[in-house]
Write an enzyme that holds these catalytic residues in place. Sequence first.
Site, mmCIF file in Angstrom:
data_model
loop_
_atom_site.group_PDB
_atom_site.id
_atom_site.type_symbol
_atom_site.label_atom_id
_atom_site.label_comp_id
_atom_site.label_asym_id
_atom_site.label_seq_id
_atom_site.Cartn_x
_atom_site.Cartn_y
_atom_site.Cartn_z
ATOM 1 N N GLU A 1 -4.557 -9.089 4.121
ATOM 2 C CA GLU A 1 -4.853 -8.179 3.328
ATOM 3 C C GLU A 1 -4.934 -8.412 1.873
ATOM 4 O O GLU A 1 -5.245 -7.208 1.018
ATOM 5 C CB GLU A 1 -3.763 -7.059 3.627
ATOM 6 N N GLY B 1 4.444 -7.347 22.879
ATOM 7 C CA GLY B 1 5.001 -5.885 22.803
ATOM 8 C C GLY B 1 6.395 -5.615 23.885
ATOM 9 O O GLY B 1 7.344 -6.309 23.287
ATOM 10 N N ASN C 1 12.829 -10.596 17.886
ATOM 11 C CA ASN C 1 12.629 -9.782 18.968
ATOM 12 C C ASN C 1 13.712 -8.680 19.002
ATOM 13 O O ASN C 1 13.233 -7.409 19.343
ATOM 14 C CB ASN C 1 12.837 -10.520 20.247
ATOM 15 N N THR D 1 4.839 1.765 15.592
ATOM 16 C CA THR D 1 4.194 1.283 14.218
ATOM 17 C C THR D 1 5.334 0.381 13.427
ATOM 18 O O THR D 1 6.386 0.790 13.239
ATOM 19 C CB THR D 1 4.225 2.410 13.460
ATOM 20 N N ASN E 1 0.703 -1.130 -0.029
ATOM 21 C CA ASN E 1 -0.047 0.015 0.140
ATOM 22 C C ASN E 1 0.738 1.106 0.073
ATOM 23 O O ASN E 1 2.022 1.250 0.485
ATOM 24 C CB ASN E 1 -0.908 0.180 1.308
ATOM 25 N N MET E 2 0.241 2.315 -0.458
ATOM 26 C CA MET E 2 0.857 3.604 -0.273
ATOM 27 C C MET E 2 -0.059 4.262 1.015
ATOM 28 O O MET E 2 -1.071 4.286 0.849
ATOM 29 C CB MET E 2 1.006 4.518 -1.388
ATOM 30 N N ASP F 1 8.584 4.816 18.213
ATOM 31 C CA ASP F 1 7.371 4.752 17.201
ATOM 32 C C ASP F 1 7.281 3.037 17.264
ATOM 33 O O ASP F 1 8.124 2.702 16.557
ATOM 34 C CB ASP F 1 7.431 5.499 16.033
ATOM 35 N N GLY G 1 2.153 -7.020 3.864
ATOM 36 C CA GLY G 1 3.024 -8.046 2.901
ATOM 37 C C GLY G 1 4.429 -7.509 2.918
ATOM 38 O O GLY G 1 5.336 -7.950 2.652
ATOM 39 N N ASP H 1 5.462 -6.030 12.057
ATOM 40 C CA ASP H 1 5.953 -6.451 11.082
ATOM 41 C C ASP H 1 7.539 -6.822 10.653
ATOM 42 O O ASP H 1 8.142 -7.898 10.199
ATOM 43 C CB ASP H 1 5.644 -5.445 9.729
HETATM 44 P P1 ADP Z 1 2.053 -5.560 17.162
HETATM 45 O O1 ADP Z 1 2.904 -4.210 16.765
HETATM 46 O O2 ADP Z 1 1.817 -6.384 15.743
HETATM 47 O O3 ADP Z 1 0.986 -5.277 17.909
HETATM 48 P P2 ADP Z 1 3.701 -6.261 19.578
HETATM 49 O O4 ADP Z 1 3.282 -4.832 19.845
HETATM 50 O O5 ADP Z 1 3.565 -7.418 20.313
HETATM 51 O O6 ADP Z 1 2.981 -6.530 17.978
HETATM 52 O O7 ADP Z 1 5.355 -6.042 19.113
HETATM 53 C C1 ADP Z 1 6.124 -6.792 18.109
HETATM 54 C C2 ADP Z 1 7.447 -6.990 18.624
HETATM 55 O O8 ADP Z 1 8.088 -5.932 18.587
HETATM 56 C C3 ADP Z 1 7.921 -7.396 19.852
HETATM 57 O O9 ADP Z 1 7.413 -8.862 20.144
HETATM 58 C C4 ADP Z 1 8.946 -6.948 20.505
HETATM 59 O O10 ADP Z 1 10.024 -7.929 19.982
HETATM 60 C C5 ADP Z 1 9.064 -5.611 19.649
HETATM 61 N N1 ADP Z 1 8.558 -4.459 20.573
HETATM 62 C C6 ADP Z 1 7.354 -3.891 20.527
HETATM 63 N N2 ADP Z 1 7.138 -2.893 21.442
HETATM 64 C C7 ADP Z 1 8.375 -3.004 22.162
HETATM 65 C C8 ADP Z 1 8.904 -2.135 23.073
HETATM 66 N N3 ADP Z 1 8.325 -1.140 23.867
HETATM 67 N N4 ADP Z 1 10.213 -2.664 23.666
HETATM 68 C C9 ADP Z 1 10.926 -3.372 22.932
HETATM 69 N N5 ADP Z 1 10.269 -4.196 21.928
HETATM 70 C C10 ADP Z 1 9.181 -3.828 21.519
#
Ligand code: ADP
Length: 291
Positions: free
Chosen positions: A143, A209, A262, A236, A16-17, A234, A46, A240
Amino acid sequence: MNSRPEQTVVVLGSVNMDLVTTTDRRPEPGETVLGSGFATVPGGKGANQAIAAARSGATVRFLGAVGDDAFGATLRSTLTESGVDTGLLRTVDGPSGVATIVVDATGENNIIVVAGANGRVTDLTGDELAAIATADILLCQLEIPLDTVSAAARHARASGTVVALNPSPVQPLPAELWADVDLAIVNSLEAERYAAELRDVPQVVRTLGGAGAVYHAPDGTELAVPGRRVDVVDTTGAGDAFTGALVAAWAAGPHTAVNWANTAGAVATTRLGASSSIPDRTTIERALARD
Ligand code: ADP
């Protein structure tokens, strides 16, 4: 990581753009406001995941479609410049996929996604099927039309290609598709929504996260990889970045691959944007070397 990601990955998915407008205040219905900024940012799960896998060192081929508009040409070259093979990426009549995003001063947003060319991937050509059959891993998201994802997964399974699915955005999926999935990569929301279906998937990687990720092995055991402490700018695209890096490193074994992913995900959160924030192999290796 000592092992070197050298997987051949086929990503079948969206490109996407993203049209990102920033404004102090989002308009009411019928109202016009003056915005403060605008940017076009290549995206689509993707494409982002394909770029992440390529930057991690995998050989990556992208299957999907762009439109015959200016965005299509830009999107194709963004993939190519990131090292993704776009030889089989189709150009179809009509618009490329776009996401129109309005972000206000509080960070709140409105997003409209138009599938465009992504919605036109309704079948697979002989060349696309051959690419899937000869790859180590097929990686899909949700998607593009579901029937195409299911057909690709079926063909991959029959050919001995590992099927990896990031079931996002969440939607009901046919049981036949789940039956062909070898590896599911899910965030917390997806883990909750697909809890029942995931019980029958042999291998699951759940991202948490900032808390890292957990690998669920076929024998029922779990391996938790803690989050890395980073200065988050960020988040975002972190998911992916994680997913693409994971499949790129998958041959090294799940422990090494989840650790690698990770690290890729964590580094991605220290940079602004989605595809632009995805780290390359050297950056990931350096971060791991500091442990
Ligand atoms: P999505 O972005 O799909 O919701 P997550 O938030 O679980 O997925 O983040 C995906 C991966 O990115 C995590 O398993 C981790 O490896 C990394 N990540 C995301 N947020 C953080 C953070 N605040 N600190 C360190 N690593 C992060």
